[in-house]
Design a protein around this motif. Structure first.
Motif, short mmCIF file in Angstrom:
data_model
loop_
_atom_site.label_atom_id
_atom_site.label_comp_id
_atom_site.label_asym_id
_atom_site.label_seq_id
_atom_site.Cartn_x
_atom_site.Cartn_y
_atom_site.Cartn_z
N THR A 26 11.47 64.90 42.13
CA THR A 26 10.65 65.07 40.92
C THR A 26 10.27 63.73 40.31
N GLU A 27 11.13 62.75 40.44
CA GLU A 27 10.83 61.41 39.90
C GLU A 27 9.59 60.85 40.57
N ILE A 30 6.20 63.52 39.54
CA ILE A 30 5.70 63.67 38.17
C ILE A 30 4.91 62.42 37.78
N PHE A 32 3.35 59.32 35.80
CA PHE A 32 4.00 58.42 34.85
C PHE A 32 3.73 58.81 33.40
N PHE A 34 3.36 61.58 31.92
CA PHE A 34 4.20 62.68 31.44
C PHE A 34 5.63 62.21 31.19
N LYS A 35 6.15 61.41 32.14
CA LYS A 35 7.49 60.86 31.96
C LYS A 35 7.52 59.93 30.76
N GLN A 36 6.47 59.12 30.63
CA GLN A 36 6.38 58.17 29.52
C GLN A 36 6.41 58.89 28.18
N ALA A 38 7.51 61.93 27.42
CA ALA A 38 8.80 62.59 27.19
C ALA A 38 9.88 61.58 26.84
N LEU A 39 9.94 60.47 27.59
CA LEU A 39 10.96 59.44 27.32
C LEU A 39 10.75 58.79 25.96
N ILE A 73 15.85 55.63 40.00
CA ILE A 73 15.04 55.71 38.78
C ILE A 73 15.04 54.36 38.09
N VAL A 75 13.21 52.41 34.66
CA VAL A 75 12.43 52.56 33.44
C VAL A 75 12.41 51.20 32.74
N GLN A 88 4.69 50.90 32.12
CA GLN A 88 4.47 51.14 33.54
C GLN A 88 4.39 49.79 34.26
#
Length: 162
Positions: A26-27, A30, A32, A34-36, A38-39, A73, A75, A88
């Motif tokens: 999933t990492e 998905i 970036f 969307f992850k950005q 949410a994080l 992962i 970040v 990013q």
């Protein structure tokens, strides 16, 4: 003969490896943004009070990388106008690296960063002054003041077989 084959136990998948595989997959799938989103929402909610008190001043125009080594992962986080942002990019001024289990225990205050650091289970690379400033800030935060949703989320993640 067929009866004997039916009695052979089949290997059961290791739950740890299944969860790790799902997270890794999933990492990479998905997008970036969307992850950005949410994080950033989670980090800014979790650290609302320290941000409001300008305790992340040292992260302005600096980039801190956090790597969960066993899950692949990475970040990169910075701070702008009392708000944490997820960037990013792959380069950071300092990196904090560790395995998922150790980082979760660190977040849940089950282990202190000095213990993990001296056991070489937590690595700080690059600008160690920045890494130590983050460590000291995390040590100074009253984790009981974190929002309930953040504490519940950390408790839930801790139960995962990572």
């Amino acid at each position: 003969m067929l009866a004997n084959i039916a009695q052979i136990p089949l290997p059961r998948p290791n739950l740890h490896s299944v969860v790790s595989r799902v997270i890794r997959t999933t990492e990479s799938v998905i997008p970036f943004r969307f992850k950005q989103k949410a994080l950033e929402k989670g980090l800014n909610k979790a650290f609302h009070q320290p941000l409001e008190d300008d305790e992340f001043w040292f992260l302005e125009n600096q980039y801190l990388g956090v790597e969960v080594t066993d899950l692949g992962i990475k970040v990169v986080i910075s701070c702008n106008a009392e708000r944490l942002i997820v960037c990013q990019q792959d380069n950071a001024d300092a990196w904090i690296k560790g395995k998922a289990e150790d980082l979760i225990k660190l977040a849940n205050r089950e282990l202190d960063p000095d213990t993990l650091f001296f056991q070489r289970r937590l690595l700080i690379e690059g600008n160690t002054e920045l890494g130590l400033a983050v460590k000291n800030l995390l040590d100074s935060i009253d984790w009981d003041d974190l929002p309930d949703s953040v504490r519940k989320g950390l408790a839930m993640v801790q139960k995962l077989p990572i």
